[in-house]
Design a protein around this motif. Structure first.
Motif, PDB file in Angstrom:
ATOM      1  N   TYR A 210       0.798  -1.217   0.000  1.00 55.24           N
ATOM      2  CA  TYR A 210       0.000   0.000   0.000  1.00 55.24           C
ATOM      3  C   TYR A 210       0.839   1.280   0.000  1.00 55.24           C
ATOM      4  CZ  TYR A 210      -3.691  -3.258   1.422  1.00 55.24           C
ATOM      5  OH  TYR A 210      -4.573  -4.308   1.496  1.00 55.24           O
ATOM      6  N   GLY A 211       2.157   1.135  -0.086  1.00 53.21           N
ATOM      7  CA  GLY A 211       3.020   2.315  -0.097  1.00 53.21           C
ATOM      8  C   GLY A 211       2.972   3.110   1.190  1.00 53.21           C
ATOM      9  N   LEU A 212       2.866   2.411   2.317  1.00 58.50           N
ATOM     10  CA  LEU A 212       2.668   3.098   3.584  1.00 58.50           C
ATOM     11  C   LEU A 212       3.961   3.524   4.267  1.00 58.50           C
ATOM     12  CD1 LEU A 212      -0.243   0.914   5.009  1.00 58.50           C
ATOM     13  CD2 LEU A 212      -0.379   3.128   3.852  1.00 58.50           C
ATOM     14  N   ARG A 213       5.089   3.034   3.795  1.00 55.58           N
ATOM     15  CA  ARG A 213       6.347   3.473   4.405  1.00 55.58           C
ATOM     16  C   ARG A 213       6.536   4.982   4.210  1.00 55.58           C
ATOM     17  NH1 ARG A 213       9.029  -0.895   6.192  1.00 55.58           N
ATOM     18  NH2 ARG A 213       8.636  -2.882   5.136  1.00 55.58           N
ATOM     19  N   GLU A 214       6.193   5.457   3.015  1.00 55.15           N
ATOM     20  CA  GLU A 214       6.317   6.888   2.740  1.00 55.15           C
ATOM     21  C   GLU A 214       5.324   7.683   3.590  1.00 55.15           C
ATOM     22  OE1 GLU A 214       8.166  10.118   0.958  1.00 55.15           O
ATOM     23  OE2 GLU A 214       8.681   7.974   0.918  1.00 55.15           O
ATOM     24  N   THR A 215       4.154   7.108   3.830  1.00 54.47           N
ATOM     25  CA  THR A 215       3.173   7.767   4.692  1.00 54.47           C
ATOM     26  C   THR A 215       3.715   7.923   6.102  1.00 54.47           C
ATOM     27  OG1 THR A 215       1.349   6.863   3.387  1.00 54.47           O
ATOM     28  CG2 THR A 215       0.819   7.639   5.600  1.00 54.47           C
ATOM     29  N   LEU A 216       4.306   6.860   6.632  1.00 54.61           N
ATOM     30  CA  LEU A 216       4.901   6.928   7.965  1.00 54.61           C
ATOM     31  C   LEU A 216       5.981   8.012   8.018  1.00 54.61           C
ATOM     32  CD1 LEU A 216       5.257   3.144   8.870  1.00 54.61           C
ATOM     33  CD2 LEU A 216       3.614   4.770   9.818  1.00 54.61           C
ATOM     34  N   LYS A 217       6.814   8.044   6.976  1.00 62.68           N
ATOM     35  CA  LYS A 217       7.898   9.034   6.917  1.00 62.68           C
ATOM     36  C   LYS A 217       7.338  10.446   6.914  1.00 62.68           C
ATOM     37  CE  LYS A 217      11.801  10.477   4.017  1.00 62.68           C
ATOM     38  NZ  LYS A 217      12.542  10.194   2.744  1.00 62.68           N
ATOM     39  N   ASN A 218       6.325  10.676   6.098  1.00 64.40           N
ATOM     40  CA  ASN A 218       5.729  12.009   5.999  1.00 64.40           C
ATOM     41  C   ASN A 218       5.069  12.443   7.305  1.00 64.40           C
ATOM     42  OD1 ASN A 218       6.558  12.211   3.347  1.00 64.40           O
ATOM     43  ND2 ASN A 218       4.599  11.505   2.509  1.00 64.40           N
ATOM     44  N   LEU A 219       4.618  11.479   8.082  1.00 68.50           N
ATOM     45  CA  LEU A 219       3.994  11.778   9.370  1.00 68.50           C
ATOM     46  C   LEU A 219       5.010  11.938  10.491  1.00 68.50           C
ATOM     47  CD1 LEU A 219       0.926   9.379   9.199  1.00 68.50           C
ATOM     48  CD2 LEU A 219       0.881  11.875   9.063  1.00 68.50           C
ATOM     49  N   GLY A 220       6.275  11.718  10.157  1.00 72.37           N
ATOM     50  CA  GLY A 220       7.322  11.876  11.163  1.00 72.37           C
ATOM     51  C   GLY A 220       7.528  10.683  12.062  1.00 72.37           C
ATOM     52  N   VAL A 221       6.953   9.532  11.688  1.00 72.51           N
ATOM     53  CA  VAL A 221       7.142   8.316  12.485  1.00 72.51           C
ATOM     54  C   VAL A 221       8.536   7.769  12.201  1.00 72.51           C
ATOM     55  CG1 VAL A 221       6.291   5.995  12.969  1.00 72.51           C
ATOM     56  CG2 VAL A 221       4.672   7.833  12.411  1.00 72.51           C
ATOM     57  N   GLN A 222       9.298   7.509  13.264  1.00 79.88           N
ATOM     58  CA  GLN A 222      10.697   7.102  13.124  1.00 79.88           C
ATOM     59  C   GLN A 222      10.894   5.661  13.585  1.00 79.88           C
ATOM     60  OE1 GLN A 222      12.751   9.981  15.547  1.00 79.88           O
ATOM     61  NE2 GLN A 222      12.818  11.508  13.911  1.00 79.88           N
ATOM     62  N   TYR A 223      11.873   4.985  12.963  1.00 77.56           N
ATOM     63  CA  TYR A 223      12.322   3.666  13.422  1.00 77.56           C
ATOM     64  C   TYR A 223      13.522   3.875  14.329  1.00 77.56           C
ATOM     65  CZ  TYR A 223       9.398   1.207  10.014  1.00 77.56           C
ATOM     66  OH  TYR A 223       8.341   0.695   9.306  1.00 77.56           O
ATOM     67  N   LYS A 224      13.528   3.244  15.509  1.00 78.48           N
ATOM     68  CA  LYS A 224      14.644   3.343  16.451  1.00 78.48           C
ATOM     69  C   LYS A 224      14.919   1.975  17.039  1.00 78.48           C
ATOM     70  CE  LYS A 224      13.689   8.111  17.729  1.00 78.48           C
ATOM     71  NZ  LYS A 224      14.510   9.084  18.340  1.00 78.48           N
ATOM     72  N   THR A 225      16.163   1.734  17.360  1.00 81.88           N
ATOM     73  CA  THR A 225      16.503   0.510  18.071  1.00 81.88           C
ATOM     74  C   THR A 225      16.012   0.626  19.509  1.00 81.88           C
ATOM     75  OG1 THR A 225      18.644   1.316  18.851  1.00 81.88           O
ATOM     76  CG2 THR A 225      18.575   0.277  16.655  1.00 81.88           C
ATOM     77  N   HIS A 226      15.946  -0.515  20.166  1.00 85.11           N
ATOM     78  CA  HIS A 226      15.522  -0.494  21.570  1.00 85.11           C
ATOM     79  C   HIS A 226      16.457   0.377  22.403  1.00 85.11           C
ATOM     80  CE1 HIS A 226      14.104  -1.785  25.457  1.00 85.11           C
ATOM     81  NE2 HIS A 226      15.338  -2.118  25.784  1.00 85.11           N
ATOM     82  N   GLU A 227      17.742   0.271  22.123  1.00 77.77           N
ATOM     83  CA  GLU A 227      18.707   1.070  22.910  1.00 77.77           C
ATOM     84  C   GLU A 227      18.527   2.559  22.681  1.00 77.77           C
ATOM     85  OE1 GLU A 227      22.665  -0.218  22.145  1.00 77.77           O
ATOM     86  OE2 GLU A 227      22.441  -2.108  23.262  1.00 77.77           O
ATOM     87  N   GLU A 228      18.286   2.953  21.431  1.00 82.90           N
ATOM     88  CA  GLU A 228      18.053   4.367  21.142  1.00 82.90           C
ATOM     89  C   GLU A 228      16.807   4.878  21.855  1.00 82.90           C
ATOM     90  OE1 GLU A 228      19.889   4.710  16.602  1.00 82.90           O
ATOM     91  OE2 GLU A 228      17.823   4.050  16.918  1.00 82.90           O
ATOM     92  N   TYR A 229      15.723   4.069  21.823  1.00 87.04           N
ATOM     93  CA  TYR A 229      14.486   4.484  22.453  1.00 87.04           C
ATOM     94  C   TYR A 229      14.630   4.539  23.978  1.00 87.04           C
ATOM     95  CZ  TYR A 229       9.597   4.488  23.927  1.00 87.04           C
ATOM     96  OH  TYR A 229       8.403   4.812  24.508  1.00 87.04           O
ATOM     97  N   ALA A 230      15.319   3.520  24.545  1.00 89.42           N
ATOM     98  CA  ALA A 230      15.509   3.488  25.989  1.00 89.42           C
ATOM     99  C   ALA A 230      16.365   4.655  26.451  1.00 89.42           C
ATOM    100  CB  ALA A 230      16.134   2.159  26.418  1.00 89.42           C
ATOM    101  N   GLY A 231      17.385   5.003  25.635  1.00 90.80           N
ATOM    102  CA  GLY A 231      18.253   6.122  26.014  1.00 90.80           C
ATOM    103  C   GLY A 231      17.507   7.442  26.037  1.00 90.80           C
ATOM    104  N   GLU A 232      16.574   7.630  25.127  1.00 91.85           N
ATOM    105  CA  GLU A 232      15.796   8.861  25.103  1.00 91.85           C
ATOM    106  C   GLU A 232      14.803   8.936  26.250  1.00 91.85           C
ATOM    107  OE1 GLU A 232      13.939   8.979  21.343  1.00 91.85           O
ATOM    108  OE2 GLU A 232      15.780   9.462  20.243  1.00 91.85           O
TER     109      GLU A 232
END
Length: 234
Positions: A210-232
């Motif tokens: 459905y081409g939703l990766r670009e939708t996520l990007k445009n909405l500002g949704v980010q991919y992060k590792t567990h360590e990155e998320y835990a550190g924040e």
């Protein structure tokens, strides 16, 4: 309350009704632009049954089923009886005796915004029914109402002769003028879903199909590792 009984209203073509019977309520509603659905609290008394037919409408007084008796005479092959009341009512306006009379006339089912009773008998005789409530509360036959006039259930206007489609997911109304168009759009939607189903079985993700990766990007949704998320979060 006075009323009127309208005889021989226009109806959708039976071939279009039967074509719509091949699709689910969800598919037909989506084909009409996500419209036509009756409320989520109108539920089937059986499971695994789908019916489509032309509406014979009834407007009754709460707790009174006189106009259902009048409506039986107006019902015929391929119809579905649709009943509502002038104000909310959960009394059991409909039961096995009504179903016996309607089945003999070729009626395919009933939809009520009220209560229903004799549900075991309805299942045993194979008469399809959807209702807002199940109630043993009886009724009287004392007040006038109308048959084959436009009625409204949960904001959806149902006119005599419109198509009613009902299954385990609920009930949808299709305006009689749109029956053939909606059947064609439903068929196209089913073909599209079949292709998507095959793609999913082959391992493709909805994000990619459905081409939703670009939708996520445009909405500002980010991919992060567990360590990155835990550190924040610390």
């Amino acid at each position: 309350m006075s009323g009127v009984i309208v005889i021989d209203p226009p109806k959708a073509e039976l071939r279009d009704v039967d074509a719509l019977a091949g699709f689910g309520v969800a598919t037909v509603s989506e084909a009409m632009g996500r419209t036509g659905l009756l409320g989520t609290d109108i539920r089937p008394v059986q499971q695994g049954v789908r019916v489509a037919g032309t509406a014979v409408t009834v407007l009754s007084w709460p707790g009174d089923n006189l106009m259902i008796h009048a409506a039986v005479e107006q019902c015929g092959e391929g119809d579905i009886l649709v009943v509502t009341t002038t104000s909310p009512c959960t009394d059991g306006l409909f039961g096995e005796l009504f179903a016996t009379a309607l089945k003999q006339r070729g009626v395919r089912g009933v939809v009520l915004s009220t209560g229903i009773r004799d549900t075991q008998e309805l299942r045993e005789m194979g008469f399809a029914a959807w209702s807002r409530a199940v109630s043993s509360q009886g009724t009287v036959k004392a007040t006038g109402g109308s048959v084959n006039v436009p009625i409204a259930i949960d904001g959806q206007v149902i006119r005599p002769g419109d198509v009613i489609l009902a299954d385990d997911d609920g009930v949808v109304v299709v305006p009689r003028e749109r029956a053939r168009e909606t059947a064609e759009k439903s068929e196209a939607r089913e073909a599209k879903e079949a292709a998507t189903r095959a793609a999913f079985l082959d391992g493709q993700l909805g994000l990619d199909r459905y081409g939703l990766r670009e939708t996520l990007k445009n909405l500002g949704v980010q991919y992060k590792t567990h360590e990155e998320y835990a550190g924040e979060s610390s």
